[in-house]
Design an enzyme around this catalytic site. Structure first.
Site, PDB file in Angstrom:
ATOM      1  N   ARG A 184      25.781  40.947  39.219  1.00 38.96           N
ATOM      2  CA  ARG A 184      24.911  40.785  40.335  1.00 38.96           C
ATOM      3  C   ARG A 184      24.121  42.168  40.678  1.00 38.96           C
ATOM      4  O   ARG A 184      23.216  42.212  40.782  1.00 38.96           O
ATOM      5  CB  ARG A 184      25.513  40.242  41.485  1.00 38.96           C
ATOM      6  CG  ARG A 184      25.334  38.479  41.461  1.00 38.96           C
ATOM      7  CD  ARG A 184      26.450  38.011  42.294  1.00 38.96           C
ATOM      8  NE  ARG A 184      27.830  38.415  41.705  1.00 38.96           N
ATOM      9  CZ  ARG A 184      28.476  37.981  40.672  1.00 38.96           C
ATOM     10  NH1 ARG A 184      28.010  36.930  40.247  1.00 38.96           N
ATOM     11  NH2 ARG A 184      29.594  38.624  40.373  1.00 38.96           N
ATOM     12  N   THR A 185      25.090  42.927  41.234  1.00 45.34           N
ATOM     13  CA  THR A 185      24.479  44.286  41.879  1.00 45.34           C
ATOM     14  C   THR A 185      23.530  44.898  40.791  1.00 45.34           C
ATOM     15  O   THR A 185      22.596  45.398  41.172  1.00 45.34           O
ATOM     16  CB  THR A 185      25.834  45.025  42.263  1.00 45.34           C
ATOM     17  OG1 THR A 185      26.722  44.180  43.220  1.00 45.34           O
ATOM     18  CG2 THR A 185      25.081  46.458  43.094  1.00 45.34           C
TER      19      THR A 185
ATOM     20  N   LYS B  35      32.194  62.918  26.635  1.00 45.11           N
ATOM     21  CA  LYS B  35      32.565  64.151  26.022  1.00 45.11           C
ATOM     22  C   LYS B  35      32.986  65.208  26.797  1.00 45.11           C
ATOM     23  O   LYS B  35      33.266  66.417  26.619  1.00 45.11           O
ATOM     24  CB  LYS B  35      31.135  65.020  25.480  1.00 45.11           C
ATOM     25  CG  LYS B  35      30.491  64.050  24.243  1.00 45.11           C
ATOM     26  CD  LYS B  35      29.068  64.566  23.634  1.00 45.11           C
ATOM     27  CE  LYS B  35      28.437  63.457  22.914  1.00 45.11           C
ATOM     28  NZ  LYS B  35      27.199  64.119  22.900  1.00 45.11           N
TER      29      LYS B  35
ATOM     30  N   ARG C 281      27.681  53.043  40.587  1.00 43.84           N
ATOM     31  CA  ARG C 281      28.718  52.411  40.830  1.00 43.84           C
ATOM     32  C   ARG C 281      29.719  53.056  40.168  1.00 43.84           C
ATOM     33  O   ARG C 281      29.535  53.620  39.230  1.00 43.84           O
ATOM     34  CB  ARG C 281      28.758  50.763  40.530  1.00 43.84           C
ATOM     35  CG  ARG C 281      30.044  50.493  40.454  1.00 43.84           C
ATOM     36  CD  ARG C 281      29.934  48.729  40.287  1.00 43.84           C
ATOM     37  NE  ARG C 281      29.597  48.132  41.346  1.00 43.84           N
ATOM     38  CZ  ARG C 281      29.586  46.848  41.585  1.00 43.84           C
ATOM     39  NH1 ARG C 281      30.053  46.122  40.741  1.00 43.84           N
ATOM     40  NH2 ARG C 281      29.003  46.208  42.726  1.00 43.84           N
TER      41      ARG C 281
ATOM     42  N   HIS D  78      30.729  49.303  49.905  1.00 46.77           N
ATOM     43  CA  HIS D  78      29.558  48.690  49.033  1.00 46.77           C
ATOM     44  C   HIS D  78      28.507  48.300  50.122  1.00 46.77           C
ATOM     45  O   HIS D  78      28.480  47.075  50.548  1.00 46.77           O
ATOM     46  CB  HIS D  78      30.299  47.297  48.455  1.00 46.77           C
ATOM     47  CG  HIS D  78      29.579  46.823  47.320  1.00 46.77           C
ATOM     48  ND1 HIS D  78      28.010  47.193  47.124  1.00 46.77           N
ATOM     49  CD2 HIS D  78      29.703  45.836  46.502  1.00 46.77           C
ATOM     50  CE1 HIS D  78      27.625  46.456  46.409  1.00 46.77           C
ATOM     51  NE2 HIS D  78      28.391  45.575  45.729  1.00 46.77           N
TER      52      HIS D  78
HETATM   53  C1  NCD Z   1      31.776  42.894  44.700  1.00 49.18           C
HETATM   54  C2  NCD Z   1      32.147  44.087  44.254  1.00 49.18           C
HETATM   55  O1  NCD Z   1      31.906  44.807  43.226  1.00 49.18           O
HETATM   56  O2  NCD Z   1      32.554  45.049  45.275  1.00 49.18           O
HETATM   57  N1  NCD Z   1      30.943  42.155  43.872  1.00 49.18           N
HETATM   58  C3  NCD Z   1      29.700  42.365  43.943  1.00 49.18           C
HETATM   59  O3  NCD Z   1      29.234  43.482  44.036  1.00 49.18           O
HETATM   60  N2  NCD Z   1      28.954  41.224  43.947  1.00 49.18           N
HETATM   61  C4  NCD Z   1      33.061  42.083  45.012  1.00 49.18           C
HETATM   62  C5  NCD Z   1      34.102  42.014  43.878  1.00 49.18           C
HETATM   63  O4  NCD Z   1      34.005  42.483  42.687  1.00 49.18           O
HETATM   64  O5  NCD Z   1      35.152  41.191  44.113  1.00 49.18           O
END
Ligand code: NCD
Length: 281
Positions: free
Chosen positions: A28-29, A58, A79, A107
């Protein structure tokens, strides 16, 4: 506003190139950020699992990777599996770096979309009563949403988790110091019926070294139609950052209070479009 993939894209990010660098799995993100850039008329470089597909395999340092992408892009959305890495990445370059999740840390864009989803329903982010459930120790979405609530007044959040997965004490104190009333409860029986929202989360399997411990702790708390009937109320909404892994019974999906597969997901796109417009537009 309904944004269909077939509508004309905006020109706000015309000519801008944004790099998505995701060292940890995401559906999703990652896709909502990619969609947001493209819907605003921008372009993306997209890297998922760079530890397997890029120079970092590497042994390239994070700082060098960031400096390279700084030459191509107007911003980096990143991320990483290790808390604190996003700050290091941001320190290495002078272009904007957006935190799309750093380990068990934060997040922030999820918190923005969560708060927006709540706000659309309650018309305020003050004076609310919420419930947060699941892996409060490792769940970064919980940490960021609590921080966001601490910017507003008179909020009470009930916290429900297995005792091994409670909110870290120092973090809890910090949030309380900023004015949020936090009330730890031990059982679903203690959920008050007066809540404005439930924010359910999964137990974060990838943060466990002992998989048996994960198996013991997962899905101790599960939303069922019966629980909603007993402890819910008409005005509340039921949220989840997703993915859910058995912690919300699928029979609850049809309930009009369930927003995890609808409003929350849509708002993720809108909030990220808004953020990118503010930063780069
Ligand atoms: C969350 C995350 O990655 O922290 N998911 C997301 O970004 N929609 C929550 C999770 O992974 O539980």
């Amino acid at each position: 506003m309904r944004i269909s993939p077939f509508e004309k894209t905006s020109k706000v990010l015309k000519g801008k190139l944004v790099t998505l660098l995701f060292f940890e799995p995401s559906s999703r993100t990652f896709s909502s950020f990619a969609a947001a850039v493209k819907k605003l008329g921008g372009m993306t470089i997209e890297y998922q699992n760079p530890t397997q597909t890029s120079s970092s395999i590497k042994g390239e340092t994070l700082e060098d990777t960031m400096r390279v992408f700084e030459n191509y892009s107007d911003a980096v959305i990143m991320r990483h599996f290790e808390k604190g890495t996003l700050q290091r990445a941001a320190n290495a370059v002078s272009i904007p770096v957006i935190n799309a999740g750093d380990g068990i840390g934060e997040h922030p864009t999820q918190a923005l979309l969560d708060a927006y989803t709540i706000y659309k329903k309650t018309k305020s982010l003050s004076g609310l009563t919420g419930l947060m459930v699941g892996d409060l120790l490792n769940g970064r979405t919980v940490h960021s949403l609590l921080k966001l609530f601490s910017l507003y007044k008179n909020n009470t959040i009930y916290l429900l988790s297995p005792k091994q997965l409670k909110l870290e004490d120092a973090f809890k104190k910090e949030i309380e110091k900023r004015g949020v009333r936090l009330i730890e409860i031990a059982s679903q029986k203690d959920i008050p019926v007066t809540t404005d929202f439930w924010y359910w989360t999964r137990v974060q399997k990838e943060r466990f070294t002992d998989i048996k411990e994960y198996e013991r702790l997962k899905n101790i708390f599960v939303v069922t139609p019966e629980l909603l009937k007993e402890k819910g109320n008409k005005k509340m909404i039921l949220m989840h950052p997703l993915p859910r892994v058995g912690d919300i019974d699928v029979r609850v999906d049809a309930d009009s209070r369930s927003v995890y597969l609808s409003d929350q997901v849509k708002n993720g796109l809108y909030i990220r479009m808004a953020l990118l417009s503010m930063i780069l537009g």
